[in-house]
Design an enzyme around this catalytic site. Structure first.
Site, PDB file in Angstrom:
ATOM      1  N   HIS A 175      10.706 -43.335 -27.517  1.00 19.30           N
ATOM      2  CA  HIS A 175      12.019 -44.002 -27.925  1.00 19.30           C
ATOM      3  C   HIS A 175      12.680 -44.836 -26.993  1.00 19.30           C
ATOM      4  O   HIS A 175      13.739 -45.389 -27.229  1.00 19.30           O
ATOM      5  CB  HIS A 175      12.809 -42.929 -28.768  1.00 19.30           C
ATOM      6  CG  HIS A 175      13.735 -42.065 -27.817  1.00 19.30           C
ATOM      7  ND1 HIS A 175      13.305 -40.747 -26.996  1.00 19.30           N
ATOM      8  CD2 HIS A 175      14.815 -42.185 -27.205  1.00 19.30           C
ATOM      9  CE1 HIS A 175      14.161 -40.422 -26.435  1.00 19.30           C
ATOM     10  NE2 HIS A 175      15.125 -41.229 -26.469  1.00 19.30           N
TER      11      HIS A 175
ATOM     12  N   ASP B   1       6.829 -37.848 -28.945  1.00 19.90           N
ATOM     13  CA  ASP B   1       7.729 -38.971 -28.204  1.00 19.90           C
ATOM     14  C   ASP B   1       7.189 -39.245 -26.635  1.00 19.90           C
ATOM     15  O   ASP B   1       7.900 -38.719 -25.786  1.00 19.90           O
ATOM     16  CB  ASP B   1       9.178 -38.460 -28.553  1.00 19.90           C
ATOM     17  CG  ASP B   1      10.059 -39.533 -27.893  1.00 19.90           C
ATOM     18  OD1 ASP B   1       9.746 -40.495 -27.763  1.00 19.90           O
ATOM     19  OD2 ASP B   1      11.349 -39.094 -27.888  1.00 19.90           O
TER      20      ASP B   1
ATOM     21  N   SER C 114      16.923 -39.094 -21.313  1.00 17.34           N
ATOM     22  CA  SER C 114      15.522 -39.485 -22.070  1.00 17.34           C
ATOM     23  C   SER C 114      14.366 -40.157 -21.367  1.00 17.34           C
ATOM     24  O   SER C 114      14.549 -40.822 -20.407  1.00 17.34           O
ATOM     25  CB  SER C 114      15.875 -40.419 -23.211  1.00 17.34           C
ATOM     26  OG  SER C 114      16.463 -39.862 -24.477  1.00 17.34           O
TER      27      SER C 114
HETATM   28  C1  4AZ Z   1      19.495 -39.000 -25.581  1.00 14.48           C
HETATM   29  O1  4AZ Z   1      20.247 -39.789 -26.437  1.00 14.48           O
HETATM   30  C2  4AZ Z   1      19.560 -37.912 -25.503  1.00 14.48           C
HETATM   31  N1  4AZ Z   1      20.504 -32.773 -25.647  1.00 14.48           N
HETATM   32  C3  4AZ Z   1      18.706 -36.948 -24.801  1.00 14.48           C
HETATM   33  C4  4AZ Z   1      18.683 -35.451 -24.601  1.00 14.48           C
HETATM   34  C5  4AZ Z   1      19.448 -34.812 -25.613  1.00 14.48           C
HETATM   35  C6  4AZ Z   1      20.192 -35.539 -26.491  1.00 14.48           C
HETATM   36  C7  4AZ Z   1      20.313 -36.786 -26.509  1.00 14.48           C
HETATM   37  C8  4AZ Z   1      19.446 -33.215 -25.448  1.00 14.48           C
HETATM   38  O2  4AZ Z   1      18.895 -39.614 -24.811  1.00 14.48           O
END
Ligand code: 4AZ
Length: 261
Positions: free
Chosen positions: A67, A110, A211
């Site tokens: 993503h 992912d 992420s």
């Molecule tokens: C994000 O938006 C994201 N709490 C990554 C991890 C989490 C929530 C959002 C996990 O990149």
């Protein structure tokens, strides 16, 4: 009295921390601490355009989240826990690959692999790679409910907060898919390609900008091993809404096949 005393110590520590961190921010990877560059092995983590992270898994390959693909053309840098360090090492990408079973609708599988133009010279750069949790390692219970894991990144320190130039880390226990799928939690939407980690009460979690980065467990030799890739969550650090990671042991076969010389 004892409790009062420890509370006082705690808030003093908080004050010191926030005066040291930048722009008065006191949030981070939620509920975590700044990574000590001298004490923590973090030279396998790269930043992807400041918006995502990834892990070096071999001289020619980076594992990250599918993503994050809209920013794969941005600068990929490593070598320091500080995103603003002037001497960050730049890595150039030849091609990216998305897991064939990735589904952007529900974030299944992912995973993305970034193939580098040139293999990294680990000795010259000081960069390193991290090993993967294989299906075999998973079978030993290393990623079962309650096992402690560590997530690291430059993401926001609270939901809708701002990102940080200094890498942070937080320890969170693995949560079984069964528990994460409870009606009061993700209600059946967590599948075999996902791994949950966090506390019932929330408070500690990965968040926006983390992420693609690593969730690690401690390997048998004491070195970190990659168990998950930061994927998604309902908000950050909310009670019962654990962080969701791509389960590395579930993507292992594809990763191993793709990265074989
Ligand atoms: C994000 O938006 C994201 N709490 C990554 C991890 C989490 C929530 C959002 C996990 O990149």
């Amino acid at each position: 009295m004892k409790r009062f005393l420890s509370l006082t110590v705690f808030s003093t520590a908080l004050l010191v921390t926030s005066s040291l961190s930048f722009a008065g921010q006191s949030a981070r990877i939620v509920g975590g601490v700044e990574v000590d560059p001298a004490k923590t092995e973090t030279r396998y983590i790269v930043s992807i355009g400041g918006g995502c992270a990834g892990s070096i898994i071999s001289p020619k390959w980076i594992l990250t989240a599918a993503h994050c693909q809209s920013i794969f053309k941005s600068a990929i840098t490593g070598g320091s826990v500080n995103l603003k360090a002037p001497n960050r090492i730049k890595l150039e990408i030849k091609k990216s690959y998305i897991h064939p079973k990735n589904n952007a609708g529900n974030q299944s599988y992912d995973f993305a692999l970034l193939e580098l133009k040139e293999p990294i010279d680990f000795e010259a750069t000081g960069l390193t790679s991290i090993g993967l949790v294989t299906p075999e390692i998973a079978t030993t219970g290393a990623t079962d409910d309650g096992q402690m894991a560590t997530v690291l990144g430059w993401g926001t320190m609270r939901e809708n907060g701002s990102v940080t130039p200094l890498m942070r880390m937080v320890d969170v226990p693995v949560v079984s898919n069964e528990r994460a799928n409870a009606k009061t939690s993700y209600n059946g939407s967590i599948n075999e390609s996902m791994l949950a980690a966090g506390y019932d009460e929330g408070m500690k979690d990965s968040c926006q900008g983390d992420s693609g980065g690593p969730l690690t467990i401690e390997g048998s030799d004491g070195k970190p091993v990659l168990a998950g890739v930061v994927s998604f969550g309902r908000g950050c650090a909310r009670a019962k809404y654990y962080g969701i990671y791509s389960r590395v042991s579930a993507g292992y076969e594809w990763i191993a096949t793709m990265t074989k010389e």
